[in-house]
Design a protein around this motif. Structure first.
Motif, short mmCIF file in Angstrom:
data_model
loop_
_atom_site.label_atom_id
_atom_site.label_comp_id
_atom_site.label_asym_id
_atom_site.label_seq_id
_atom_site.Cartn_x
_atom_site.Cartn_y
_atom_site.Cartn_z
N TYR A 255 0.85 -1.20 0.00
CA TYR A 255 0.00 0.00 0.00
C TYR A 255 0.88 1.24 0.00
O TYR A 255 1.98 1.25 0.58
CB TYR A 255 -0.89 0.00 1.24
CG TYR A 255 -2.01 1.01 1.21
CD1 TYR A 255 -3.08 0.89 0.32
CD2 TYR A 255 -2.02 2.08 2.10
CE1 TYR A 255 -4.11 1.80 0.31
CE2 TYR A 255 -3.06 3.00 2.09
CZ TYR A 255 -4.09 2.86 1.18
OH TYR A 255 -5.12 3.78 1.17
N ASP A 256 0.39 2.28 -0.63
CA ASP A 256 1.09 3.55 -0.68
C ASP A 256 0.72 4.37 0.55
O ASP A 256 -0.39 4.90 0.66
CB ASP A 256 0.71 4.30 -1.96
CG ASP A 256 1.48 5.61 -2.12
OD1 ASP A 256 2.22 6.00 -1.19
OD2 ASP A 256 1.33 6.26 -3.18
N GLY A 257 1.66 4.46 1.49
CA GLY A 257 1.39 5.16 2.74
C GLY A 257 1.06 6.62 2.57
O GLY A 257 0.41 7.22 3.44
N SER A 258 1.46 7.23 1.45
CA SER A 258 1.16 8.64 1.24
C SER A 258 -0.35 8.87 1.13
O SER A 258 -0.81 10.00 1.31
CB SER A 258 1.87 9.17 0.00
OG SER A 258 1.38 8.55 -1.18
N GLY B 97 -2.13 10.60 3.88
CA GLY B 97 -2.00 12.04 4.07
C GLY B 97 -1.32 12.38 5.38
O GLY B 97 -0.30 11.80 5.74
N ARG B 98 -1.90 13.31 6.12
CA ARG B 98 -1.31 13.76 7.38
C ARG B 98 -1.27 12.67 8.44
O ARG B 98 -0.54 12.77 9.42
CB ARG B 98 -2.09 14.96 7.94
CG ARG B 98 -3.53 14.66 8.30
CD ARG B 98 -4.28 15.93 8.67
NE ARG B 98 -5.68 15.69 9.00
CZ ARG B 98 -6.12 15.44 10.23
NH1 ARG B 98 -5.26 15.37 11.24
NH2 ARG B 98 -7.41 15.25 10.46
N LEU C 117 0.92 6.51 11.94
CA LEU C 117 0.91 5.05 11.83
C LEU C 117 2.11 4.48 12.56
O LEU C 117 3.23 4.97 12.39
CB LEU C 117 0.95 4.66 10.35
CG LEU C 117 1.13 3.18 10.02
CD1 LEU C 117 -0.06 2.36 10.50
CD2 LEU C 117 1.33 3.00 8.51
N ARG C 118 1.88 3.46 13.39
CA ARG C 118 2.99 2.88 14.16
C ARG C 118 4.08 2.39 13.23
O ARG C 118 3.83 1.63 12.30
CB ARG C 118 2.50 1.73 15.04
CG ARG C 118 3.63 1.07 15.84
CD ARG C 118 3.12 -0.04 16.74
NE ARG C 118 2.34 0.50 17.84
CZ ARG C 118 2.84 0.95 18.98
NH1 ARG C 118 4.15 0.95 19.17
NH2 ARG C 118 2.06 1.41 19.94
N LYS C 119 5.29 2.82 13.49
CA LYS C 119 6.44 2.46 12.66
C LYS C 119 7.02 1.12 13.13
O LYS C 119 7.13 0.88 14.33
CB LYS C 119 7.51 3.56 12.76
CG LYS C 119 8.72 3.37 11.87
CD LYS C 119 9.68 4.54 12.04
CE LYS C 119 10.92 4.38 11.19
NZ LYS C 119 11.87 5.51 11.36
N ILE D 194 -2.86 -2.26 8.35
CA ILE D 194 -3.46 -1.20 9.16
C ILE D 194 -3.71 0.05 8.33
O ILE D 194 -4.75 0.72 8.47
CB ILE D 194 -2.55 -0.88 10.36
CG1 ILE D 194 -2.55 -2.06 11.33
CG2 ILE D 194 -3.00 0.38 11.07
CD1 ILE D 194 -3.91 -2.43 11.89
N ALA D 195 -2.78 0.39 7.44
CA ALA D 195 -2.97 1.59 6.61
C ALA D 195 -4.23 1.46 5.75
O ALA D 195 -4.98 2.43 5.59
CB ALA D 195 -1.75 1.82 5.74
N ARG D 196 -4.46 0.29 5.20
CA ARG D 196 -5.65 0.07 4.38
C ARG D 196 -6.93 0.22 5.19
O ARG D 196 -7.89 0.86 4.77
CB ARG D 196 -5.58 -1.31 3.71
CG ARG D 196 -4.57 -1.39 2.56
CD ARG D 196 -4.50 -2.80 1.98
NE ARG D 196 -3.68 -2.83 0.77
CZ ARG D 196 -4.11 -2.52 -0.45
NH1 ARG D 196 -5.39 -2.17 -0.61
NH2 ARG D 196 -3.32 -2.56 -1.50
N LEU D 197 -6.94 -0.38 6.37
CA LEU D 197 -8.12 -0.27 7.23
C LEU D 197 -8.31 1.16 7.72
O LEU D 197 -9.44 1.67 7.78
CB LEU D 197 -8.00 -1.22 8.42
CG LEU D 197 -8.30 -2.69 8.16
CD1 LEU D 197 -7.92 -3.53 9.38
CD2 LEU D 197 -9.78 -2.90 7.81
N ALA D 198 -7.21 1.82 8.07
CA ALA D 198 -7.31 3.19 8.59
C ALA D 198 -7.82 4.15 7.52
O ALA D 198 -8.67 5.02 7.80
CB ALA D 198 -5.96 3.65 9.12
N ARG D 199 -7.31 4.02 6.29
CA ARG D 199 -7.79 4.87 5.21
C ARG D 199 -9.30 4.70 5.03
O ARG D 199 -10.04 5.68 4.83
CB ARG D 199 -7.05 4.53 3.92
CG ARG D 199 -7.44 5.36 2.69
CD ARG D 199 -7.02 6.81 2.82
NE ARG D 199 -8.06 7.66 3.40
CZ ARG D 199 -7.85 8.89 3.86
NH1 ARG D 199 -6.65 9.42 3.79
NH2 ARG D 199 -8.84 9.60 4.36
N SER D 200 -9.75 3.46 5.12
CA SER D 200 -11.19 3.19 4.98
C SER D 200 -11.96 3.80 6.14
O SER D 200 -13.06 4.33 5.95
CB SER D 200 -11.41 1.67 4.94
OG SER D 200 -10.68 1.08 3.88
#
Length: 573
Positions: free
Chosen positions: A143-146, A149-150, A155-157, A218-224
């Motif tokens: 997934y593209d973390g960009s 956005g802000r 997101l936990r590294k 997590i990034a995918r779920l968070a974006r959603s």
């Protein structure tokens, strides 16, 4: 994120925790029209899920059926029945098998979550009836973390040791490409492409935006969640639950603006990640010693479980293991900080590496799963814990060892820091790791003689499909075996470790929290590592925590949706 003093006074559903289980529940509920507040006490979101391997174990999934792989729920049920044994909670296991594929399909259709099936991903106990070579484990797509956005910086590294060049994420396929880069044009091109993107990312970001494994999940779920208008609050601690009679109907939070009461019309979902990092966790780790290290985030101290207990929630008892075990090596940095590395898939199964106990002898099939490896350490902790992984210079150059990278890395700093032990001979190695020289020499001589023929009569390393899947596919005759013959020799000390707690809150098949009498506590749900392991603390395959986390987060949300509908029907018109 919003300011603390803007926390709403009431919502339909409150979710405590922002890992896979919590976000799955939040996204499911919001899609069905509920207003959702996600409360995370840490300053980053994602929890342990964000630093996980991102694999989910869900038998009977769509991808397996389409790829004509093993999608049999009957075989999976047989496997889990034999793995878990007489302690099996049949309703929970049957619900997971029956609805896991449904939960996955929903989340893929209604959110940005996307998976691909691993065509060859054996279960961890291939000797058990019903085990499968592939079809049950799925890995999340990059997934593209960009796109966050802000929120990308929140997101936990992943830990430093799990990143290349200080900020580049890689998955299992990438690792194999890097190992093959000097002998494969395809692999070299793949690596160069990753490096070019990483260099470009670092112009604008403090790490790479190409997210894989748990960060991508997590990034995918968070974006959603953000797209659905879910309110995610960071740095907010939950102090207490609000009850109305025997029903849980909200929480009391402690924020910068002071205490605030937040009502939850449909209920509260516990998904705070268990108690792996708790100071009290030691009493549940029979056989481990003070050297034990948990990979759980520091915030996973069981406060969610404690809150549930305050309203009468029951805990699981007499699990096969109270934790999901993994051997861990530790680098102590100049300032005293510790960098932990979980030895999951990168080194133990590779040819030319063996594990040695304090007596200078092997004690385990090094290519077995990380959970089984630690169980072998715990079977005789007085001699097996700590232990050492050892290899020769050829194996180190080809595969690395823990935090030590393969060639062309020199790893000189790790040697100076005492993490990577280097010796010019077997005798010197024995002295440095505290093993009896004669025993160690005899162990290596016996292992080497058999390894030449691709055999391991002592522990069977490389004799099953799971072992071989973790080895070097280009090495013959056994992808897991090669002599330790080329000095200098190297070692890394391993201590018992864990990936999180398995013991948790007892629930029913609707993810409702149960009291000591086995009755549901109205308005209270649990999923993820807060929920007592449906595997009873066994570890059948890759992703057996995230698969149930997504499934029961989804199920909890649907029950809350139905509860909300009933409450609306009961309201006076």
């Amino acid at each position: 994120m919003e300011r603390d003093d803007d926390i709403p006074a009431s919502v339909d559903l409150i979710v405590l925790g922002s890992g896979a289980a919590g976000l799955a529940a939040a996204v499911t509920a919001a899609h069905h029209g509920l207003s959702v507040l996600v409360v995370e006490k840490e300053d980053s979101f994602g929890g342990a899920s964000a630093i996980s391997g991102g694999t989910v174990w869900i038998p009977g999934n769509r991808q397996a059926s389409e790829a004509k792989l093993d999608a049999s729920l009957e075989a999976a049920s047989t496997y889990l029945t034999h793995m878990i044994g007489s302690a099996i909670d049949r309703p929970l296991v049957e619900t997971f098998l029956a609805r896991g594929g449904e939960a996955l399909a929903f989340l893929e259709e209604k959110s940005e979550l996307r998976f691909k099936v691993r065509p060859f991903s054996p279960d961890y106990h291939m000797e058990v009836a019903g085990a499968s070579d592939g079809g049950r484990a799925l890995e999340v797509l990059e997934y593209d973390g960009s796109r966050l956005g802000r929120h990308f910086g929140e997101l936990r590294k992943p830990p430093k040791g799990m990143l290349l060049f200080g900020g580049m994420m890689v998955n299992r396929g990438d690792v194999q490409h890097f190992l093959n880069a000097r002998r494969s044009w395809t692999s070299l091109c793949h690596c160069l492409k990753l490096l070019a993107r990483y260099a470009k990312d670092r112009i604008r970001h403090n790490r790479g935006t190409r997210l894989v494994v748990g960060n991508a999940l997590i990034a995918r779920l968070a974006r959603s969640a953000f797209d659905l208008g879910i309110d995610l609050r960071l740095g907010v601690k939950t102090k207490a639950l609000i009850e109305d009679g025997n029903r849980v109907c909200g929480i009391v939070v402690e924020a910068e603006s002071g205490e605030r009461r937040v009502r939850a019309r449909a209920g509260v979902v516990f998904a705070t990640g268990g108690f792996g990092a708790s100071a009290e966790a030691g009493r549940w780790r029979s056989g481990t010693d003070v050297l034990h290290r948990s990979m759980s985030p520091a915030g996973n101290i069981g406060d969610g479980i404690e809150l549930a207990g305050s309203v009468g929630a029951a805990m699981g008892e007499e699990l096969a293991s109270n934790f999901y075990w993994a051997p861990v090596s530790v680098l102590t940095l100049p300032g005293g900080q510790q960098e932990k590395f979980p030895h999951l898939v990168t080194d133990r199964a590779k040819p030319g590496l063996i594990a040695i106990n304090r007596l200078g002898r092997r004690f385990v099939n090094e290519a077995d799963s990380y959970h089984r490896f630690v169980l072998a350490m715990l079977a005789a902790p007085e001699v097996n814990s700590p232990c050492h992984l050892i290899c020769d210079s050829a194996a180190l150059a080809a595969y690395g060892l823990g935090l030590a990278r393969p060639a062309p890395a020199t790893n000189a700093a790790l040697v100076r820091q005492g993490y990577l032990i280097k010796a010019g001979s077997i005798g010197e190695l024995a002295s440095k790791i505290g093993a009896e020289e004669g025993a160690l020499r005899g162990t290596i001589e016996r292992y080497n003689a058999n390894a030449v023929d691709g055999a391991d009569p002592d522990f069977g390393k490389g004799t099953n499909s799971y072992n071989r899947s973790m080895g070097d596919p280009d090495h013959r005759p056994n992808p897991c075996l090669a002599p330790l013959a080329k000095p200098p020799f190297y070692a890394v000390r391993l201590v018992t470790g864990d990936l999180g707690s398995a013991r948790g809150i007892r629930t029913d098949a609707q993810a409702r929290v149960l009291d000591a009498g086995g009755n549901p506590i109205p308005g209270l749900y649990a999923a993820g590592n807060d929920m007592n392991s449906i595997m009873n603390g066994t570890y059948p395959g890759p992703g057996i925590t995230l698969g149930p986390a997504l499934t029961f987060g989804y199920i909890a949300a649907l029950h809350a949706v139905d509860r909300m509908k009933r409450l609306q029907q009961e309201e006076p018109r």
